[in-house]
Design a protein around this motif. Structure first.
Motif, PDB file in Angstrom:
ATOM      1  N   ARG A   1      -5.923   3.994  -1.161  1.00 23.66           N
ATOM      2  CA  ARG A   1      -6.849   2.889  -1.469  1.00 23.66           C
ATOM      3  C   ARG A   1      -6.039   1.649  -1.754  1.00 23.66           C
ATOM      4  O   ARG A   1      -5.137   1.665  -2.588  1.00 23.66           O
ATOM      5  N   ARG A   2      -6.357   0.551  -1.059  1.00 28.37           N
ATOM      6  CA  ARG A   2      -5.612  -0.689  -1.269  1.00 28.37           C
ATOM      7  C   ARG A   2      -6.379  -1.586  -2.232  1.00 28.37           C
ATOM      8  O   ARG A   2      -7.593  -1.695  -2.134  1.00 28.37           O
ATOM      9  N   ALA A   3      -5.655  -2.236  -3.129  1.00 27.34           N
ATOM     10  CA  ALA A   3      -6.299  -3.195  -4.030  1.00 27.34           C
ATOM     11  C   ALA A   3      -5.398  -4.408  -4.214  1.00 27.34           C
ATOM     12  O   ALA A   3      -4.199  -4.269  -4.451  1.00 27.34           O
ATOM     13  N   THR A   4      -5.970  -5.605  -4.074  1.00 27.27           N
ATOM     14  CA  THR A   4      -5.247  -6.839  -4.406  1.00 27.27           C
ATOM     15  C   THR A   4      -5.898  -7.412  -5.649  1.00 27.27           C
ATOM     16  O   THR A   4      -7.122  -7.571  -5.695  1.00 27.27           O
ATOM     17  N   ILE A   5      -5.086  -7.676  -6.656  1.00 28.85           N
ATOM     18  CA  ILE A   5      -5.632  -8.096  -7.945  1.00 28.85           C
ATOM     19  C   ILE A   5      -4.917  -9.347  -8.423  1.00 28.85           C
ATOM     20  O   ILE A   5      -3.687  -9.424  -8.390  1.00 28.85           O
ATOM     21  N   GLU A   6      -5.705 -10.321  -8.871  1.00 26.26           N
ATOM     22  CA  GLU A   6      -5.104 -11.554  -9.379  1.00 26.26           C
ATOM     23  C   GLU A   6      -4.546 -11.313 -10.778  1.00 26.26           C
ATOM     24  O   GLU A   6      -5.216 -10.729 -11.629  1.00 26.26           O
ATOM     25  N   GLY A   7      -3.325 -11.773 -11.001  1.00 25.39           N
ATOM     26  CA  GLY A   7      -2.719 -11.646 -12.332  1.00 25.39           C
ATOM     27  C   GLY A   7      -1.249 -11.312 -12.221  1.00 25.39           C
ATOM     28  O   GLY A   7      -0.742 -11.034 -11.137  1.00 25.39           O
ATOM     29  N   PRO A   8      -0.535 -11.337 -13.354  1.00 28.34           N
ATOM     30  CA  PRO A   8       0.880 -10.965 -13.344  1.00 28.34           C
ATOM     31  C   PRO A   8       1.015  -9.475 -13.032  1.00 28.34           C
ATOM     32  O   PRO A   8       0.301  -8.659 -13.626  1.00 28.34           O
ATOM     33  N   ALA A   9       1.906  -9.134 -12.109  1.00 27.73           N
ATOM     34  CA  ALA A   9       2.037  -7.740 -11.657  1.00 27.73           C
ATOM     35  C   ALA A   9       2.248  -6.773 -12.820  1.00 27.73           C
ATOM     36  O   ALA A   9       1.678  -5.685 -12.850  1.00 27.73           O
ATOM     37  N   ARG A  10       3.052  -7.177 -13.792  1.00 32.85           N
ATOM     38  CA  ARG A  10       3.353  -6.222 -14.866  1.00 32.85           C
ATOM     39  C   ARG A  10       2.114  -5.874 -15.682  1.00 32.85           C
ATOM     40  O   ARG A  10       1.927  -4.726 -16.064  1.00 32.85           O
ATOM     41  N   LYS A  11       1.245  -6.862 -15.910  1.00 36.26           N
ATOM     42  CA  LYS A  11       0.017  -6.589 -16.678  1.00 36.26           C
ATOM     43  C   LYS A  11      -0.976  -5.781 -15.851  1.00 36.26           C
ATOM     44  O   LYS A  11      -1.615  -4.858 -16.340  1.00 36.26           O
TER      45      LYS A  11
END
Length: 293
Positions: free
Chosen positions: A234-244
């Protein structure tokens, strides 16, 4: 995996964290059909020849070392009597011992904090140093009971840049396949503030960033998807800093996988901020997979 399967190496030191690491590694060794090698790092052998042989008795250090590896091996045999297990006490300090073991291992497994390391510290210095410099994947075992027992049935892959993530992608797909579970491939993206401020169409601008992140995932995992047809990715693109983003997603995963590129010629830690944060805060075990230069 044939006769020459490289073992799963576990750093043992008698601490609670090391016990969790042993239990996790037994499950993993069973899944991958690998031998398990339990290693205790100790300096006592270095001095043994120097001391006058006053008594025939073993030194207290040696007794402790034997107890620690003996207890660890006994724990493994109780858990799975059929698993091939070997033990060793290495005359070196922990980081060098585990880095040396990693040259001939499928992966190195450690607890998140060792014996004698400060309880208040977020992560033991040994785990951090080994993860930063190992030639093979390092799994730092941490997290809650459900993650440690594989209850979520999900592996999480932090999709980094292609030059640091190829090996990590392979590792994550393999992990999902042997576990028969879902693979969550996540790429975090951010809009630079200056751009959205003067862009007439902030929504369109964000859309482009998200599309770029999505295209990057597709490129990154294309080969692995073909090679592992049984894995549901499952692919997901999420806005925000990668570490969080990844720390938050780790709460629903049994393993989070990230790539690391070892820059040769640098001393000290070469872990990026994302990996460093995951090793400190992830809710499940973290696999740091080095990308060969």
């Amino acid at each position: 995996m044939g006769m020459m399967a490289l073992p799963l190496v576990v750093g043992v030191d008698g601490s609670d964290g090391s016990v969790l690491a042993i239990d996790w590694a037994v499950d993993e060794a069973m899944r991958l059909r690998l031998p398990l090698r339990l290693v205790y790092a100790s300096l006592w052998e270095r001095y043994e020849g120097v001391l006058p042989a006053v008594s025939r008795e073993r030194s207290s250090e040696q007794v402790m070392a034997d107890n620690i590896v003996g207890t660890a091996a006994e724990r493994v045999r109780r858990y799975d009597p059929g698993l091939e297990v070997s033990t060793d006490t290495v005359p070196a300090e922990a980081v060098s011992a585990l880095l040396a073991e990693g040259m001939h291992a499928t992966a190195v497994v450690t607890g998140s904090r060792g014996r004698g390391e400060l309880k208040g510290a977020l992560l033991g210095s040994v785990s951090l140093a080994v993860a930063a410099r190992s030639a093979c994947p390092v799994i730092v075992v941490r997290g809650d009971k459900s993650a440690l027992s594989g209850a979520h049935e999900r592996v999480l892959l932090g999709a980094g840049d292609p030059d640091t993530s190829r090996e990590a992608v392979r590792f994550a797909f393999q992990a999902a396949e042997t576990r028969g579970c879902e693979l969550d491939v996540v790429r975090a993206w951010r809009c630079p503030e200056y751009a959205s401020a003067d862009a007439g169409d902030p929504a369109g601008f964000e859309h482009r960033h998200e599309e770029r992140a999505s295209a990057l995932i597709d490129t990154l995992i294309a080969e692995a998807v073909t090679a592992h047809p049984s894995v549901r990715a499952r692919r997901a693109t999420i806005e925000g800093p990668a570490r969080k983003v990844l720390v938050a997603r780790s709460a629903a995963a049994d393993l989070v996988v990230v790539g690391a590129r070892h820059r040769s010629g640098h001393f000290g830690l070469q872990l990026g901020r994302v990996t460093h944060t995951l090793l400190q805060h992830a809710a499940c075990p973290v696999a740091v997979v080095p990308q060969a230069a």
